[in-house]
Design a protein around this motif. Structure first.
Motif, short mmCIF file in Angstrom:
data_model
loop_
_atom_site.label_atom_id
_atom_site.label_comp_id
_atom_site.label_asym_id
_atom_site.label_seq_id
_atom_site.Cartn_x
_atom_site.Cartn_y
_atom_site.Cartn_z
N UNK A 11 0.95 -0.85 -0.38
CA UNK A 11 -0.02 0.03 0.02
C UNK A 11 1.04 0.88 0.39
N UNK A 12 0.60 2.05 -0.91
CA UNK A 12 1.36 3.70 -0.62
C UNK A 12 -0.20 4.65 -0.21
N UNK A 13 0.54 5.84 0.50
CA UNK A 13 -0.18 6.46 0.75
C UNK A 13 0.15 7.74 0.65
N UNK A 14 -0.56 8.98 -0.17
CA UNK A 14 0.00 9.71 -0.84
C UNK A 14 -0.58 10.56 -0.17
N UNK A 15 -0.33 11.52 0.90
CA UNK A 15 -0.98 12.93 1.37
C UNK A 15 -0.66 14.36 1.45
N UNK A 16 -1.68 14.92 1.94
CA UNK A 16 -1.23 16.16 1.22
C UNK A 16 -2.27 16.98 3.07
N UNK A 17 -2.58 16.16 3.20
CA UNK A 17 -4.58 16.61 4.36
C UNK A 17 -3.85 16.02 5.78
N UNK A 18 -2.80 14.98 6.42
CA UNK A 18 -3.48 14.09 6.95
C UNK A 18 -2.20 14.06 8.47
N UNK A 19 -0.94 13.10 7.71
CA UNK A 19 0.38 14.07 8.62
C UNK A 19 1.91 14.31 7.60
N UNK A 20 1.28 14.54 6.54
CA UNK A 20 2.62 15.03 6.58
C UNK A 20 3.42 16.49 7.15
N UNK A 21 4.88 17.08 7.00
CA UNK A 21 5.55 17.16 7.65
C UNK A 21 4.58 18.58 7.68
N UNK A 22 5.05 19.50 8.52
CA UNK A 22 4.62 20.72 9.38
C UNK A 22 2.38 19.96 9.76
N UNK A 23 2.17 19.65 9.33
CA UNK A 23 1.17 19.01 10.19
C UNK A 23 0.71 18.76 11.57
N UNK A 24 1.37 17.89 12.08
CA UNK A 24 1.10 17.44 13.34
C UNK A 24 2.68 18.00 14.32
N UNK A 25 2.73 17.36 15.67
CA UNK A 25 3.88 18.06 16.24
C UNK A 25 5.23 16.30 16.10
N UNK A 26 5.82 16.97 15.27
CA UNK A 26 6.47 15.59 15.19
C UNK A 26 7.33 14.29 16.12
#
Length: 201
Positions: A11-26
């Motif tokens: 499975x490949x998750x391609x994402x700009x909305x859920x967990x990409x850098x800058x969206x969460x506390x690293x």
């Protein structure tokens, strides 16, 4: 001869909305893609890859839909069994018209459906508490693209709402970050896993 999608293993998750850098506390908690791999470890053993599509990462220097299309097409290889595509937030932040986003998403979906023997799953962005009405038309666009092509959808926009009011449930988010907090990451993973398992065979 018709080409039938394969049993899902990679499975490949391609994402700009859920967990990409800058969206969460690293490093504060596992992201949805890691939880997805963990949820299936004992039974289906999905191998889960992750590609972020957010400005400021190695994949994109700025919001650029054409570059995103190229990156997505290049990332999906002959060994990819399923693509989990969660887009929409960056288009909203860039003040893109939802109709333009819809056409671009349709192009990505058609590229993957036409050239790859893999399953495709579209994910609606969640109803970010401070941007619920701004993200709503992008979630609707994703559903239209999916419905027109019979692509399954993991509907986070609806699942993250608090019944019976339909308001965004703040318990799934952190106030200072756009991306879902730990409970939201887990809920996203559970919903995506359920849809993938329906398509597994």
């Amino acid at each position: 001869r018709a080409r039938h999608p394969r049993v899902i293993r990679r499975v490949l998750c391609i994402d700009d909305s859920l967990a990409a850098p800058g969206l969460l506390r690293a490093g504060a908690f596992p992201s949805y893609d890691r939880i997805l791999a963990e949820l299936t470890r004992e039974t289906d053993a999905f191998s889960v890859g992750y590609l972020p599509l957010t400005p400021g990462t190695d994949t994109l220097n700025a919001y650029d839909p054409l570059s995103a299309l190229v990156r997505v097409a290049a990332a999906v290889t002959s060994s990819t069994d399923a693509v989990v595509l969660s887009l929409g937030l960056q288009a909203m932040l860039a003040s893109q018209e939802p109709a333009v986003f819809e056409r671009q998403l349709a192009a990505i979906a058609d590229t993957l459906a036409g050239n790859k023997r893999c399953h495709l799953l579209l994910v609606t962005p969640p109803p970010y508490p401070k941007n619920m009405e701004r993200i709503r038309p992008f979630a609707a666009a994703i559903k239209r693209v999916a419905d027109a092509r019979h692509i399954p959808v993991a509907d986070l926009f609806t699942s993250f709402q608090r019944p019976p009011t339909g308001a965004s449930d703040p318990s799934y988010f952190e106030e200072q970050y756009l991306g879902p907090a730990a409970p939201g990451q887990r809920l996203a993973a559970l919903i995506i896993t359920a849809v993938l398992l329906e398509k597994k065979e």
